[in-house]
Design an enzyme around this catalytic site. Structure first.
Site, PDB file in Angstrom:
ATOM      1  N   ASP A 121       8.680 -62.689 -21.680  1.00 33.06           N
ATOM      2  CA  ASP A 121       8.442 -61.250 -21.859  1.00 33.06           C
ATOM      3  C   ASP A 121       6.939 -61.035 -21.672  1.00 33.06           C
ATOM      4  O   ASP A 121       6.163 -61.088 -22.623  1.00 33.06           O
ATOM      5  CB  ASP A 121       8.894 -60.789 -23.243  1.00 33.06           C
ATOM      6  CG  ASP A 121      10.351 -61.131 -23.509  1.00 33.06           C
ATOM      7  OD1 ASP A 121      11.160 -60.975 -22.576  1.00 33.06           O
ATOM      8  OD2 ASP A 121      10.668 -61.559 -24.636  1.00 33.06           O
ATOM      9  N   ASP A 160       2.547 -65.678 -27.491  1.00 31.06           N
ATOM     10  CA  ASP A 160       2.038 -66.935 -26.946  1.00 31.06           C
ATOM     11  C   ASP A 160       1.140 -66.675 -25.749  1.00 31.06           C
ATOM     12  O   ASP A 160       1.519 -65.990 -24.791  1.00 31.06           O
ATOM     13  CB  ASP A 160       3.199 -67.841 -26.522  1.00 31.06           C
ATOM     14  CG  ASP A 160       4.096 -68.201 -27.696  1.00 31.06           C
ATOM     15  OD1 ASP A 160       3.557 -68.655 -28.715  1.00 31.06           O
ATOM     16  OD2 ASP A 160       5.321 -68.010 -27.588  1.00 31.06           O
ATOM     17  N   SER A 168     -33.617 -81.844 -41.055  1.00 31.13           N
ATOM     18  CA  SER A 168     -32.899 -82.351 -42.224  1.00 31.13           C
ATOM     19  C   SER A 168     -33.865 -82.783 -43.322  1.00 31.13           C
ATOM     20  O   SER A 168     -34.692 -81.998 -43.775  1.00 31.13           O
ATOM     21  CB  SER A 168     -31.967 -83.489 -41.795  1.00 31.13           C
ATOM     22  OG  SER A 168     -31.051 -83.805 -42.820  1.00 31.13           O
ATOM     23  N   ASP A 223     -27.535 -78.304 -40.049  1.00 29.23           N
ATOM     24  CA  ASP A 223     -28.438 -79.436 -39.852  1.00 29.23           C
ATOM     25  C   ASP A 223     -28.527 -79.785 -38.361  1.00 29.23           C
ATOM     26  O   ASP A 223     -27.512 -80.012 -37.702  1.00 29.23           O
ATOM     27  CB  ASP A 223     -27.868 -80.623 -40.647  1.00 29.23           C
ATOM     28  CG  ASP A 223     -28.834 -81.777 -40.758  1.00 29.23           C
ATOM     29  OD1 ASP A 223     -29.528 -82.062 -39.768  1.00 29.23           O
ATOM     30  OD2 ASP A 223     -28.882 -82.414 -41.819  1.00 29.23           O
TER      31      ASP A 223
END
Length: 844
Positions: free
Chosen positions: A65, A122, A394, A679
């Site tokens: 469809d 879908d 970091s 980070d």
């Protein structure tokens, strides 16, 4: 040489033309140093969805469809769709859609074929089609081959020049800023409508597609003292063909049967009306009565006017004015330091001073501690003053943030700050989770959320890091560090983070974001905001809502958010490779070179991309293994800016990679509402990309690597990064002995290219330090030998990344080791600096 000869022989009247050509060449490599104005025409684009063939749906018992969705966000905020053709493998629509597109931006149309289902529609296939290069007046019919089994989609395109006058935009060659409208209004200003008398369950939903605010909900009843009605504000593109939608909604709360105390709300639309944005005369106040249906009206008082103030987002690839001023002052200090260290006869001019950048890698408290030692080593050699930039990632950013609280830190003996850090590192961190501290965390985060900020686990982590480093509340902000650089007295700090996607591996997509005392921004896009304005709300380059600048502790949580790793990232770091099976199950991207077949001659046109999704089940797996549920989320200051039509000519974008997001302009960061800053170690565990930008013109990089495993990984990843973007970087040649038994220092350089920086790389190893307490001075006593005889890495090592407390002796060992490794390679350091001075002369 060619330019000099050419300019000498040409008559003066030809010089502007030649300059324009030469500047255009530079633009295609790096973008514009400063923004400029461009005027581009509008075109009317007609897209006709004709038919599809051999379509196989997802249902086993019936045919597909089918319907097609059309999305062109640079022209319309609305996603259009065709009607559904039920139960057909050969659907035919013959539906036409109209867009008005502006030629300044990269207009990329997305066509997605769906199979409608009862629960979830879908997605079968998507086509990403760049309309750049279409010839006006020529009708083009494309047959997109969707799959190998003869599935096809026929689409017809027609482009014609619009009668609307050209619009002027601001651009830096990568991003485009359009004129922005502010639409201010008041509902029921004179209280003429009987809607005010209705029940409290009634509210107005006002929306303006394409605007920053999107939708506002306003109760029908206002406070008795508010006689002037309820105001509202929208910000939207001046030329966005949109409509103000007003709905009157009634909400009824129903108590559920039984013993459950749950409530259920039911909403009903009682009426609606629209006001076309184009119908509002610019700069004039209007009053109108808008019918909502069923004899219900609403009185609106509105004014739409263009925002004329300068952009609040700086567009350009040049360094900001404050950084340029800093460099002039800092180079004078560096000149004196180099003259003394290298025993030069004469002072170096500012142009002759090599640009030296010192980099600290990630590694938690291990990196924080070792970085102190490395910097102390440079200070003892009187070379710290030769550094112009100091950049961390970091754990190294935690070190920098502590140092820069003192505006004169590098002018003082670093043993003082090191002693203070030792005391904090050796104490227990249990207090971070006391009831009093947890209450403080809750109050802080709750206040942020109430102020309209986006709160995440990263913010909580920042408050915990605050305790680890300070054991008290720290009110300092990044912009406070301007005091530490305004006279050039310290190196210029650059803190690193990367912008990622919550469900994409950091190895696949990561955009480097730099934080300095003056600006925060992306050199990839040439977009920057004042540090004081970071995490405020921006739209189309304008500051829409100002929030207070976040405290440094929240930035520390972001810069050191190693916990934001996805499972795929964990496998990549621990095992050495990601979850490769996810790639085989994921979306399939095919690149189709249809330029010649469709007579598209514009070299900047992107090739068509065909995307075949892996399916709903696969998406669940992808989300589970690649999602970052703890990634910090902040407001995107590039929201509302569009990519320039020629953005893909810039080397900063790796468009040539078929699946890379750089080749999908509708999916890049300017089109997103939020930034996900984490980070930088998720990309490269050292901030090389931030100092390798050509604008910073770095000559020497001192790379201090504090990671345990793969001591050369940051160099190899940086080499790959630079190769993909055409950035000069030396070849990293290593042998098996280097990999198994690294030395204290390595020098890499390209002798033939002075634009390539010299790299001095210091792995974190304990080699000659075991035998020598200082360069040339052997350890004598048993106590001295025991102090130097320790392993940096290993399962029983105190320097594990997740260990946030060190014993005093362990702290001292790591500081002294890092300092020693610098002192022991003094000759290599001086040689590199001497070479850099000579090579800098060759750059001219």
């Amino acid at each position: 040489m060619f330019r000099q000869v050419l300019l000498r022989r040409l008559p003066p009247r030809m010089l502007p033309l030649v300059a324009a050509v030469l500047l255009q060449k530079d633009k295609k490599e790096t973008g514009f140093y400063h923004w400029r104005r461009e005027k581009h025409p509008y075109y009317n684009l007609t897209v006709k969805i004709l038919r599809a063939r051999n379509i196989k749906g997802t249902d086993l018992l019936s045919k597909a469809d089918c319907y097609v969705e059309l999305r062109l966000p640079t022209a319309s905020p609305i996603t259009y769709r065709t009607r559904v053709i039920d139960n057909s493998s050969y659907p035919e629509w013959n539906e036409t859609f109209q867009y008005r597109i502006h030629n300044a931006v990269k207009n990329t149309l997305e066509l997605t074929l769906f199979d409608e289902d009862v629960l979830v529609n879908d997605e079968l296939t998507s086509v990403v089609f760049d309309v750049t290069g279409m010839v006006p007046g020529r009708r083009v019919k494309n047959t997109f081959k969707l799959r190998e089994d003869k599935e096809e989609l026929d689409v017809e395109f027609f482009l014609e020049k619009s009668s609307d006058p050209p619009t002027e935009v601001l651009t830096n060659g990568a991003l485009v800023a359009y004129p922005c409208l502010s639409l201010k209004g008041v509902i029921n200003k004179e209280d003429k409508s009987n809607l005010r008398e209705q029940a409290s369950g009634h509210q107005f939903k006002i929306s303006l597609p394409g605007s920053y605010e999107k939708q506002l909900c306003i109760p029908c009843k206002t406070d008795s003292g508010q006689n002037q009605g309820t105001p509202f504000v929208f910000h939207v593109g001046k030329d966005m063909c949109s409509e103000l939608d007003v709905e009157l909604e009634q909400t009824i709360t129903v108590i559920q049967d039984g013993v459950s105390p749950d409530f259920e709300e039911h909403s009903t639309i009682l009426g609606s009306g629209t006001v076309p944005l184009q119908s509002l005369p610019p700069g004039k106040e209007i009053e109108t009565t808008l019918p909502l249906g069923k004899e219900q009206n609403i009185d609106l008082h509105m004014k739409a006017e263009q925002i004329t103030k300068d952009l609040d987002v700086r567009l350009g690839f040049d360094l900001c004015k404050e950084e340029r001023e800093f460099l002039n002052k800092r180079k004078e200090i560096a000149s004196r330091a180099l003259k003394k260290a290298l025993k030069l006869r004469e002072d170096l001019s500012n142009e002759e001073v090599p640009v030296v950048a010192v980099l600290g890698s990630g590694g938690g408290m291990r990196a924080l501690t070792a970085f102190y030692g490395s910097l102390y080593g440079l200070q003892q050699l009187h070379l710290l003053d030769s550094a112009l930039y100091l950049s961390g990632i970091s754990g190294s950013t935690w070190c920098l943030s502590c140092l820069y609280q003192d505006p004169e830190w590098s002018r003082k003996d670093l043993r003082g700050p090191i002693s203070k850090v030792r005391d904090k590192m050796s104490c227990s961190k249990v207090g971070a989770f006391s009831s009093e501290r947890l209450k403080y965390y809750f109050q802080e985060l709750n206040a942020m959320e109430n102020a309209g900020r986006k709160v995440s686990f990263t913010d909580l982590w920042g408050l915990i890091v605050e305790y680890f480093l300070q054991q008290k509340e720290d009110q300092s902000k990044l912009s406070d560090q301007q005091e530490a650089v305004k006279r050039g007295q310290n190196p210029y700090p650059i803190y690193a983070a990367v912008n990622v996607r919550p469900n994409v591996s950091g190895d696949d997509f990561a955009e480097w974001c730099e934080f300095t005392p003056y600006e925060v921004g992306f050199r990839k896009y040439g977009a920057f905001v004042r540090t004081e304005d970071f995490d405020s709300e921006f739209f189309m380059g304008r500051l829409i809502k100002k929030h207070p600048e976040p405290r440094v502790c929240y930035l520390l949580g972001m810069w050191g958010s190693a916990f934001a790793a996805s499972l795929d990232d964990v496998f990549l770091k621990v095992v050495g490779s990601g979850l490769s099976f996810l790639e085989s199950l994921g979306d399939v991207v095919k690149v189709i070179d249809d330029c010649r077949r469709s007579h598209f001659r514009d070299p900047m046109r992107l090739k068509t991309r065909l995307i075949i999704p892996g399916g709903a089940l696969v998406q669940i797996f992808q989300d589970f293994f690649k999602s970052r549920v703890t990634a910090g989320e902040t407001f995107n200051f590039m929201q509302g800016l569009y990519l320039h039509r020629d953005y893909n000519s810039l080397k900063k974008f790796v468009v040539w990679k078929g699946k890379h997001l750089d080749a999908f302009p509708n999916m890049l960061t300017p089109m997103e509402e939020s930034l996900y800053l984490v980070d930088g170690g998720f990309s490269i565990n050292s901030p090389f990309p931030l100092v390798l930008q050509p604008e910073r013109d770095v000559d020497v990089i001192l790379s201090f690597n504090y990671s345990w495993e793969a001591p050369f990984e940051v160099l190899q990843l940086t080499q790959k990064y630079c190769k993909e973007r055409g950035i000069p970087f030396p070849q990293i040649d290593l042998n098996e002995e280097d990999e198994e038994n690294p030395k204290e220092c390595y020098m890499f350089m390209d002798a033939d290219n002075p634009k390539t920086p010299i790299i001095l790389h210091f792995p974190l190893i304990n080699d000659t330090f075991r035998k020598y307490r200082a360069p040339g001075t052997e350890r004598e006593s048993e106590e001295e030998r025991a102090f130097g005889d320790f392993a940096v890495e290993g399962k029983d090592s105190p320097y594990r990344t997740l260990n946030f407390s060190f014993e005093s002796q362990d702290f001292d060992r790591l500081v002294e080791l890092s300092s020693y490794n610098v002192l022991n390679n003094k000759d290599t350091l001086l040689k590199a600096l001497s070479l850099a001075i000579n090579r800098r002369k060759l750059k001219k």
